[in-house]
Design an enzyme around this catalytic site. Sequence first.
Site, mmCIF file in Angstrom:
data_model
loop_
_atom_site.group_PDB
_atom_site.id
_atom_site.type_symbol
_atom_site.label_atom_id
_atom_site.label_comp_id
_atom_site.label_asym_id
_atom_site.label_seq_id
_atom_site.Cartn_x
_atom_site.Cartn_y
_atom_site.Cartn_z
ATOM 1 N N ARG A 1 5.476 13.097 19.728
ATOM 2 C CA ARG A 1 6.148 13.442 20.701
ATOM 3 C C ARG A 1 6.821 14.342 20.247
ATOM 4 O O ARG A 1 6.901 14.730 19.706
ATOM 5 C CB ARG A 1 7.161 12.060 20.656
ATOM 6 C CG ARG A 1 8.664 12.131 21.620
ATOM 7 C CD ARG A 1 8.294 11.847 23.002
ATOM 8 N NE ARG A 1 9.550 11.983 23.529
ATOM 9 C CZ ARG A 1 10.255 12.388 24.226
ATOM 10 N NH1 ARG A 1 9.914 13.242 23.750
ATOM 11 N NH2 ARG A 1 10.859 11.934 24.798
ATOM 12 N N ARG B 1 8.228 14.853 17.265
ATOM 13 C CA ARG B 1 8.582 13.913 16.474
ATOM 14 C C ARG B 1 7.577 12.919 15.533
ATOM 15 O O ARG B 1 6.592 12.352 16.569
ATOM 16 C CB ARG B 1 9.543 12.386 16.916
ATOM 17 C CG ARG B 1 10.376 12.248 15.977
ATOM 18 C CD ARG B 1 10.514 11.344 16.672
ATOM 19 N NE ARG B 1 9.999 10.564 17.761
ATOM 20 C CZ ARG B 1 10.848 9.581 19.352
ATOM 21 N NH1 ARG B 1 11.576 9.773 19.197
ATOM 22 N NH2 ARG B 1 10.096 8.897 20.017
ATOM 23 N N CYS C 1 -9.143 -23.107 -35.731
ATOM 24 C CA CYS C 1 -9.275 -21.475 -35.690
ATOM 25 C C CYS C 1 -7.650 -21.176 -36.624
ATOM 26 O O CYS C 1 -7.321 -21.490 -37.501
ATOM 27 C CB CYS C 1 -8.854 -21.179 -34.096
ATOM 28 S SG CYS C 1 -9.809 -19.402 -33.914
ATOM 29 N N HIS D 1 -14.040 -23.741 -31.691
ATOM 30 C CA HIS D 1 -13.498 -24.756 -30.361
ATOM 31 C C HIS D 1 -14.194 -25.060 -29.731
ATOM 32 O O HIS D 1 -15.385 -24.900 -29.016
ATOM 33 C CB HIS D 1 -12.834 -22.889 -29.511
ATOM 34 C CG HIS D 1 -11.845 -22.389 -30.146
ATOM 35 N ND1 HIS D 1 -10.196 -22.915 -30.577
ATOM 36 C CD2 HIS D 1 -11.633 -21.235 -30.399
ATOM 37 C CE1 HIS D 1 -9.888 -21.865 -30.637
ATOM 38 N NE2 HIS D 1 -10.590 -20.974 -31.091
#
Length: 516
Positions: free
Chosen positions: A26, A40, A418, A516
């Site tokens: 602008r 702007r 564990c 596990h």
Amino acid sequence: LLRSEIAGRDAGTIAERLLDSGLAIRVCDNYTGLDRRYFRLAVRPEKETGRLLPGLVNILGVAPFPAEPSSASPSGNRRGVRRAAAIMVQGTGSNAGKSLLCAGLLRTLNQQGIRAAPFKAQNMSLNSHVTRKGGEMGRAQVLQAAACRLEPDVRMNPVLLKPNSETGSQVILLGKAVGHMGYDAYAALKADMLEKVHGAYDELAAEYEVMVIEGAGSPAEINLKPRDIVNMHMAEYAEAPVLLVGDIERGGIFASFVGTLELLTEAERERIAGFVINRFRGDARLLDTGIDYLARRTGRPVLGCIPYLNDLGLPEEDSVSMKNRPSRGPTEDSRKLDVAVVDLPHISNFTDFDPLGIEPDVSLRMVRRVEELCSADMVIIPGSKNVLHDLDYLRTSGIASRVLELGRDRKAFCIGICGGFQMLGERISDPMAVETPDGKQSEALGLLPVETTLMPEKTLALTRATHLPTGLEVQGYEIHHGRSSCDAVRPLWKNAAGEVIGVGSEDGRIWGTYLH
């Protein structure tokens, strides 16, 4: 509002040149008090700003400012390879259902014949998995890999944080432990972490057609955003639209959706494609007014409403849901085997016990108070990310004395997995300060003649083992820092290399294993 002081390049000239590139500014010479030098600019998304700045530099003929390194810049992630399409699932908070929604999307894509893969840049969980190549990664991405029928790959979760204190975590990078760090030390490694995360993502994105990316926690944690590598940073890097998921079971879901968007930048808000309401019970018509309000307030639609699904039988990503379960005393059904799992402060790999939970003749319960152990048929001490700290917890809570009584009087089976196996032994030493800053040594429970030394090198392996009393072979994994002396006790488990990884008493009522 800007002013050009460069001769021959006033605002009008700049505007004309920028229009050739499809960019409009602008010119402000018709503003009272301004002249043709002024123009702007509107604040626009970062991608558009990335087009404007080089244009201005070219027109004005000036040297550009030194570029600041941008953790969210999409320009540095190409590496000359084809990129997969991507979609990202973020949440209004932890435990909103992101992991499961990602798994569902991946399974759906797989069923459509689309090659898709999961990705989460950084995970925080004590529930990890060991890959076939001996790397460690979060279980959420293992579940997601299974959903799209893929072998787990540490690139799917390049960074895993395993909390071992209130302020520190063990850092797993591309499957390997790189040290224990507090927040500041970890943040100092951000540049290196980002490079590894980007590399892992780019490699996977070159191999698959679609990437399904999971976020962590909330993208609106404004205190953590400057160092965040897992939420909007990854969405920007992968150029992925974002589904924002909220858990309506907790209440306040519409406020959570609106509040999350309010705390995002304009560019981040642009990435939100829509909302997903998770864990809904009841008549969906009750949501209509809220959904309409969201659309008016945010401009985004609700793209889906997921019903509350009970007993999916899928492993949890982390201990949030498990910790929220109430501890309880024994079942009143004497026909069921009463199995009590001690909920340690740093419990890890708690999904070991999921199979027991679906057995119809087993009552599986988490216990946090000594009185809840009163008549258990079996007590299990699970894995721990900080064994010595959790051993202290067993003593101060009185649980240790009760476990000793049950074990010595043979009132219950006592089992350690564990870290729990190490606690059933006689002594645990930490001479290399793996878990404790001062290299602590502690007497353990003394139910098995085993001594453990914690070592910096971590054992990570998929393991085939033989249960010696029956000769049956089982498959699991090992993930531990400890080395335990098992020579003076009855061996129960041996791995394929002939190493003893589990021992027990002669009557079989007390035993422990690393498997596990």
